[in-house]
Design an enzyme around this catalytic site. Structure first.
Site, PDB file in Angstrom:
ATOM      1  N   GLY A  55       0.870  -1.295   0.130  1.00 17.11           N
ATOM      2  CA  GLY A  55      -0.055  -0.043   0.041  1.00 17.11           C
ATOM      3  C   GLY A  55       1.028   1.314   0.006  1.00 17.11           C
ATOM      4  CB  CYS A  82       5.195  -4.597   0.006  1.00 16.77           C
ATOM      5  SG  CYS A  82       6.135  -3.050  -0.285  1.00 16.77           S
ATOM      6  CE1 TYR A  83       1.664   1.326   5.481  1.00 18.43           C
ATOM      7  CE2 TYR A  83      -0.146  -0.155   5.575  1.00 18.43           C
ATOM      8  CZ  TYR A  83       0.488   0.919   5.805  1.00 18.43           C
ATOM      9  OH  TYR A  83      -0.165   1.705   6.954  1.00 18.43           O
ATOM     10  CG  HIS A 169       5.672  -6.482  -4.164  1.00 18.27           C
ATOM     11  ND1 HIS A 169       4.191  -6.248  -3.622  1.00 18.27           N
ATOM     12  CD2 HIS A 169       6.135  -5.084  -4.102  1.00 18.27           C
ATOM     13  CE1 HIS A 169       4.330  -4.982  -3.256  1.00 18.27           C
ATOM     14  NE2 HIS A 169       5.295  -4.202  -3.579  1.00 18.27           N
ATOM     15  CD  GLU A 171       2.415  -8.994  -4.541  1.00 15.64           C
ATOM     16  OE1 GLU A 171       3.155  -9.852  -4.026  1.00 15.64           O
ATOM     17  OE2 GLU A 171       2.275  -7.886  -4.564  1.00 15.64           O
ATOM     18  CG  ASP A 227     -13.394  -9.367 -20.490  1.00  9.47           C
ATOM     19  OD1 ASP A 227     -12.736 -10.478 -20.619  1.00  9.47           O
ATOM     20  OD2 ASP A 227     -12.964  -8.268 -20.625  1.00  9.47           O
ATOM     21  CE  LYS A 370      -9.846 -10.427 -21.968  1.00  6.04           C
ATOM     22  NZ  LYS A 370     -10.215  -9.217 -22.005  1.00  6.04           N
TER      23      LYS A 370
HETATM   24  P1  XMP Z   1      -3.517  -0.914 -21.559  1.00  6.08           P
HETATM   25  O1  XMP Z   1      -3.580  -0.250 -22.762  1.00  6.08           O
HETATM   26  O2  XMP Z   1      -4.193  -0.283 -20.168  1.00  6.08           O
HETATM   27  O3  XMP Z   1      -4.490  -2.325 -21.567  1.00  6.08           O
HETATM   28  O4  XMP Z   1      -2.203  -1.644 -20.960  1.00  6.08           O
HETATM   29  C1  XMP Z   1      -4.506  -3.263 -20.955  1.00  6.08           C
HETATM   30  C2  XMP Z   1      -5.592  -4.294 -21.404  1.00  6.08           C
HETATM   31  O5  XMP Z   1      -6.945  -3.948 -21.454  1.00  6.08           O
HETATM   32  C3  XMP Z   1      -7.350  -3.580 -22.745  1.00  6.08           C
HETATM   33  N1  XMP Z   1      -8.137  -2.216 -22.564  1.00  6.08           N
HETATM   34  C4  XMP Z   1      -9.356  -2.136 -22.467  1.00  6.08           C
HETATM   35  N2  XMP Z   1     -10.368  -3.217 -22.302  1.00  6.08           N
HETATM   36  N3  XMP Z   1     -11.937  -1.478 -22.176  1.00  6.08           N
HETATM   37  C5  XMP Z   1     -11.653  -2.846 -22.191  1.00  6.08           C
HETATM   38  O6  XMP Z   1     -12.520  -3.901 -22.071  1.00  6.08           O
HETATM   39  C6  XMP Z   1     -11.160  -0.464 -22.167  1.00  6.08           C
HETATM   40  O7  XMP Z   1     -11.718   0.532 -22.173  1.00  6.08           O
HETATM   41  C7  XMP Z   1      -9.982  -0.926 -22.403  1.00  6.08           C
HETATM   42  N4  XMP Z   1      -8.687  -0.329 -22.646  1.00  6.08           N
HETATM   43  C8  XMP Z   1      -7.654  -1.153 -22.671  1.00  6.08           C
HETATM   44  C9  XMP Z   1      -6.207  -3.695 -23.734  1.00  6.08           C
HETATM   45  O8  XMP Z   1      -6.586  -3.993 -24.922  1.00  6.08           O
HETATM   46  C10 XMP Z   1      -5.159  -4.427 -22.821  1.00  6.08           C
HETATM   47  O9  XMP Z   1      -5.620  -5.850 -23.399  1.00  6.08           O
END
Ligand code: XMP
Length: 514
Positions: A55, A82-83, A169, A171, A227, A370
């Site tokens: 934290g 950590c914290y 960390h 994790e 999702d 994911k």
């Molecule tokens: P970034 O760009 O933040 O992306 O490193 C991490 C993962 O998230 C996806 N991503 C999104 N997924 N709504 C979503 O459902 C969003 O607004 C959004 N923005 C980024 C991105 O494709 C990557 O897998």
């Protein structure tokens, strides 16, 4: 519930859900609670172990996040990270101080392998450090079981009281043997047998959805991504035709994607649900005209999405529940994850329709990462092609086009991306790269084609390998493949005269190119 439970107490660090996820990887069920949770509530859950997370506070400062000292006297093993480790040491009479320099990054740690925490761990192992404060003196009764050059107490334990403190960390994947350490804690020290599996998640989710929904009506915004598809199938499995899915095609999807979604979920498709497709491309392009700032684009797309969705929902009338395919990384990056802070706003969280008449939200995947969502998808019998579909952001190509979004630019990026995906699949790399896509930079530069000067856009190719999408490395695509993609894009896609390959990792970059 008599299943084995480990509780993670959230002090606001960025990696808290990763801790929970590592525990689930040990086949032990895990839940996260705020540090403000009453001790009585924790006792009533009878956890087999408790983990205190990292934290941002300094534990010796007034008003710092804390917990009851009684927590350390319950006879339940406690692991502070950590914290959490500093707080435990501070509360139990050790000393925590501000270091002159922050210790950050991969660090060699020497561990005492006689500690149950480090059983089967190499004596010198690489760990991820990220701290300013450090434990300068372990608490009375504790024994130091790991140290680094700058950190005298990298880990300490008091076995009789079941208390363990780790400054680094375990994790995060940068700690090479971190999963083993957490396994040692959960399975060996807490004595969990590890009888929890993903099938149990599906069964529990279906049962609890049925119980919650009863004979009510459910509405789901389906994007066709992994999702929302997994959430929709979970709901369809639980309540069948009580579920209506609305699919808003905002004109920012990948090439042909709208039709593919309809094939799977529409009336000719595989599932028991009501499916409505709305073609709203023009509305979105209209709202995005002249807008260049990425957060503004995200907000506009998110808002417009909600307006379109509301209009459809009004036609359906009152519903009892609204389903969202929110997964954990969305929650944490939108700053809604317990005690953590905002990184960027996510389209599928935070924005909710004001005028849809519903009583409650259902977010069945809210605590999963994911790859865990994909495992749930497979458990549900969703075709692999869909389950292994790459993540695609809610705002779609809107954020893969730098600067203003126009119909013309959407077409360019769609075509370039389709070529890129085709070639990656042809080279047999599609399963080994976790996410890859083309983005349209807003940069125009001079080129020459035939005998003519061109002044056209540059496409950026992105490809990353990652396990949890919180950190990522750029993928090493063979040069010949990149060359082929480049020449095809330049030959086949109008208004492009350069192709660039982005090799930035996350951090410091993000995965998206926005
Ligand atoms: P970034 O760009 O933040 O992306 O490193 C991490 C993962 O998230 C996806 N991503 C999104 N997924 N709504 C979503 O459902 C969003 O607004 C959004 N923005 C980024 C991105 O494709 C990557 O897998």
């Amino acid at each position: 519930m008599d299943k084995e439970l480990v509780i993670v107490i959230d002090f606001g660090g960025q990696y808290n859900q990763l801790v929970a996820r590592r525990v689930r990887e040990c086949n032990v069920y895990c839940e996260i609670y705020s540090y403000k949770t009453e001790l009585e509530k924790i006792k009533a859950m009878a956890p087999k172990g408790i983990i205190l997370t990292g934290g941002p506070s300094s534990c010796y400062e007034e008003g710092a996040a804390t917990c009851s000292e009684e927590l350390f006297k319950l006879g339940i093993p406690v692991l502070g990270l950590c914290y959490g480790a500093q707080l435990m040491s501070h509360m139990l009479g050790g000393r925590v101080e501000r270091a002159e320099v922050r210790e950050y990054g991969k660090t060699e740690v020497k561990v005492d392998r006689t500690s149950a925490l480090f059983s089967d761990v190499s004596e010198n192992t690489i760990c991820w450090m990220s701290h300013f404060d450090y434990i300068s003196k372990e608490a009375p009764g504790f024994r130091i079981v790991a140290s680094t050059k700058n950190c005298p107490v990298a880990a300490a334990e008091c076995v009789e009281r079941g208390l363990y403190a780790i400054q680094f960390h375990p994790e995060v994947l940068h700690t090479l043997e971190g999963s083993k350490m957490l396994y040692n804690f959960v399975r060996n020290i807490c004595g969990c047998t590890g009888d929890w599996k993903m099938e149990a998640f599906v069964e529990e989710a279906v049962n609890s959805i049925r119980e919650k929904v009863g004979s009510g009506k459910v509405l789901c915004a389906l994007s066709g991504g992994v999702d929302s598809s997994v959430a929709a199938v979970l709901l369809s499995k639980a309540v069948g035709e009580q579920l209506t899915c609305v699919f808003v095609d905002h004109g920012l999807l990948r090439k042909n994607e709208g039709d593919e979604v309809e094939e799977v979920f529409g009336s000719e498709g595989n599932y028991d649900l009501n499916f409505i497709r709305v073609n709203a491309q023009e509305r979105f392009y209209g709202r995005l005209a002249g807008v260049t700032e990425p957060e503004s684009k995200r907000k506009i797309i998110g808002e417009e999405f909600i307006r379109v969705f509301e209009e459809e929902a009004k036609k359906i009338g009152a519903v009892d529940f609204l389903v969202q395919g929110t997964i954990y990384p969305d929650v944490v990056e939108s700053g809604l994850g317990g005690e953590s802070s905002v990184i960027k706003s996510h389209h599928n969280v935070g924005g909710l329709p004001d005028y849809v008449d519903f009583k409650e939200i259902i977010e069945p995947l809210r605590n999963l990462f994911k790859d865990e969502v994909r495992r749930v998808g497979l458990e549900l019998g969703i075709p692999e092609k869909l389950v292994y579909r790459q993540p695609f952001p809610g705002p779609g190509l809107g954020i893969r086009i730098i600067g203003e979004v126009t119909a013309e630019k959407v077409k360019i990026v769609q075509d370039a991306d389709a070529i890129y995906r085709e070639e990656i699949a042809d080279a047999g790399l599609d399963k080994s790269i976790n996410q890859y896509f083309a983005a349209l930079t807003n940069m125009k530069s001079v080129g020459v084609m035939g005998d003519e000067r061109t002044y056209d856009y540059a496409i950026a190719l992105r490809a990353v390998n990652t396990i949890d999408f919180m950190t990522a490395e750029s993928a090493q695509i063979p040069y010949e493949v990149l060359q082929k993609v480049t020449s095809r894009i330049i030959n086949e896609v109008g208004h492009v005269n350069r192709v660039l390959y982005d090799i930035t990792s996350k951090p410091p970059g993000t995965i998206e190119f926005e």
